[in-house]
Design a protein around this motif. Structure first.
Motif, PDB file in Angstrom:
ATOM      1  N   ASP A 204       0.838  -1.331  -0.004  1.00 32.49           N
ATOM      2  CA  ASP A 204      -0.242  -0.135   0.043  1.00 32.49           C
ATOM      3  C   ASP A 204       0.794   1.353   0.079  1.00 32.49           C
ATOM      4  O   ASP A 204       0.375   2.392  -0.124  1.00 32.49           O
ATOM      5  N   GLN A 255      -4.633   3.930  -1.290  1.00 31.81           N
ATOM      6  CA  GLN A 255      -5.663   3.778  -0.177  1.00 31.81           C
ATOM      7  C   GLN A 255      -6.191   2.397  -0.379  1.00 31.81           C
ATOM      8  O   GLN A 255      -7.006   2.109  -1.469  1.00 31.81           O
ATOM      9  N   GLN A 260      -4.637   3.682   4.751  1.00 29.46           N
ATOM     10  CA  GLN A 260      -4.065   4.610   3.791  1.00 29.46           C
ATOM     11  C   GLN A 260      -2.170   4.247   3.835  1.00 29.46           C
ATOM     12  O   GLN A 260      -1.825   4.402   4.946  1.00 29.46           O
TER      13      GLN A 260
END
Length: 306
Positions: A204, A255, A260
């Motif tokens: 991520d 996201q 996040q």
């Protein structure tokens, strides 16, 4: 589509769920196992990668009502026995069994001695179709819609934000039509993400290499760093920052589901190719003022050369 795996592998056992599991519980079990066994958490672990593939295969089949019904029927008929590859002499192979089980004709004529045979098991599901589609890196982060041409028909595929390279998406009922009025197969699309000239993906998080001058690294500085889909952000480089140090900008990554990622900026100290006489003298004066030490002494000592 069925294969020998359907006979040999117990998908319910792989996911740790009972045969009559509800869809919500099936998804919950899959997400937990997929997270625990994801290759990103076990780099270089072939066993973990194999488990992850089995988990994904099991969920792909059991989460689809049509494939799940076919799988249960194949398992019930197989009874744990291994079907051998088709051969001569009247012994039908696995593919023969599967086509007879779900085809329109059933076991007819010479299927069993004595002739009568069994009737069909109802409409046959159409085959799945597979294809690959490439998207830009930025679209993989923010999501996009892509148009696909399937047998002369235009279909729209919604690509969710945060999709990763190699991930598969499924369009139900957009595969091959059934030959006898059954459910159409699915269209399975493998997404390939084009590389970006600046950013790379790390789970991520998003990585970027940021060049800084020798002076900025030694004295410290506030620099601008590019981010995805927004204005550059200011980042503080502390005095004495070494080459290769990674600085983190919170919340500027990908996201995901309720989370996040961050932007990870790796410092790359630039060394000038040429300097003038004045700069050369300044560097020599700088070198004369710093403590005299050999930066390679510890390296040579650890290597056992002294």
């Amino acid at each position: 589509m069925a294969s020998q795996d359907w006979v040999e592998k117990d998908f319910y056992k792989i996911l740790g769920v009972p045969k009559g599991v509800a869809d919500a519980d099936l998804k919950k079990a899959y997400r937990k196992l997929a997270k625990d066994n994801h290759p990103d958490l076990h780099p270089g672990d072939q066993a973990a990668e194999s488990r992850f593939k089995d988990i994904s295969e099991a969920y792909d089949v059991l989460s689809d009502p049509g494939q799940r019904q076919e799988y249960d029927a194949v398992r019930a008929m197989g009874g744990g026995a291994r079907f051998q590859a088709g051969g001569r002499g009247g012994q039908g192979g696995f593919e023969d069994v599967f086509s007879n089980l779900f085809g329109g004709g059933g076991f007819q004529g010479g299927g069993f001695p004595g002739g009568g045979g069994f009737g069909g098991f109802g409409p046959q599901r159409g085959s799945d179709l597979t294809t690959t589609s490439s998207i830009d890196f930025i679209d993989s982060i923010h999501g996009t819609n892509i148009k696909l041409n399937v047998a002369g028909n235009s279909v729209t595929l919604k690509v969710p934000a945060g999709i990763q390279d190699g991930q598969k998406l499924k369009l139900k009922g957009k595969g091959q039509a059934s030959p006898n009025g059954g459910q159409a197969g699915d269209l399975v699309v493998t997404i390939k993400v084009r590389s970006h000239p600046v950013f790379t993906r790390d789970g991520d998080n998003v990585r970027v290499v940021v060049p800084v001058t020798f002076t900025e690294a030694v004295l410290g500085a506030t620099i601008q760093v590019p981010v995805l889909g927004g204005e550059p952000v200011k980042l503080k480089v502390s005095p004495g920052t070494p080459n290769g140090r990674t600085l983190r900008v919170k919340g500027k990554g990908v996201q995901g589901d309720g989370r996040q990622g961050d932007l990870l900026a790796t410092v790359e100290i630039l060394v000038p190719n040429r300097i003038n006489k004045k700069a050369e003298e300044a560097l020599k004066a700088f070198d004369a003022e710093i403590p005299e030490e050999d930066p390679r002494a510890e390296l040579i000592s650890k290597a056992g050369l002294l």
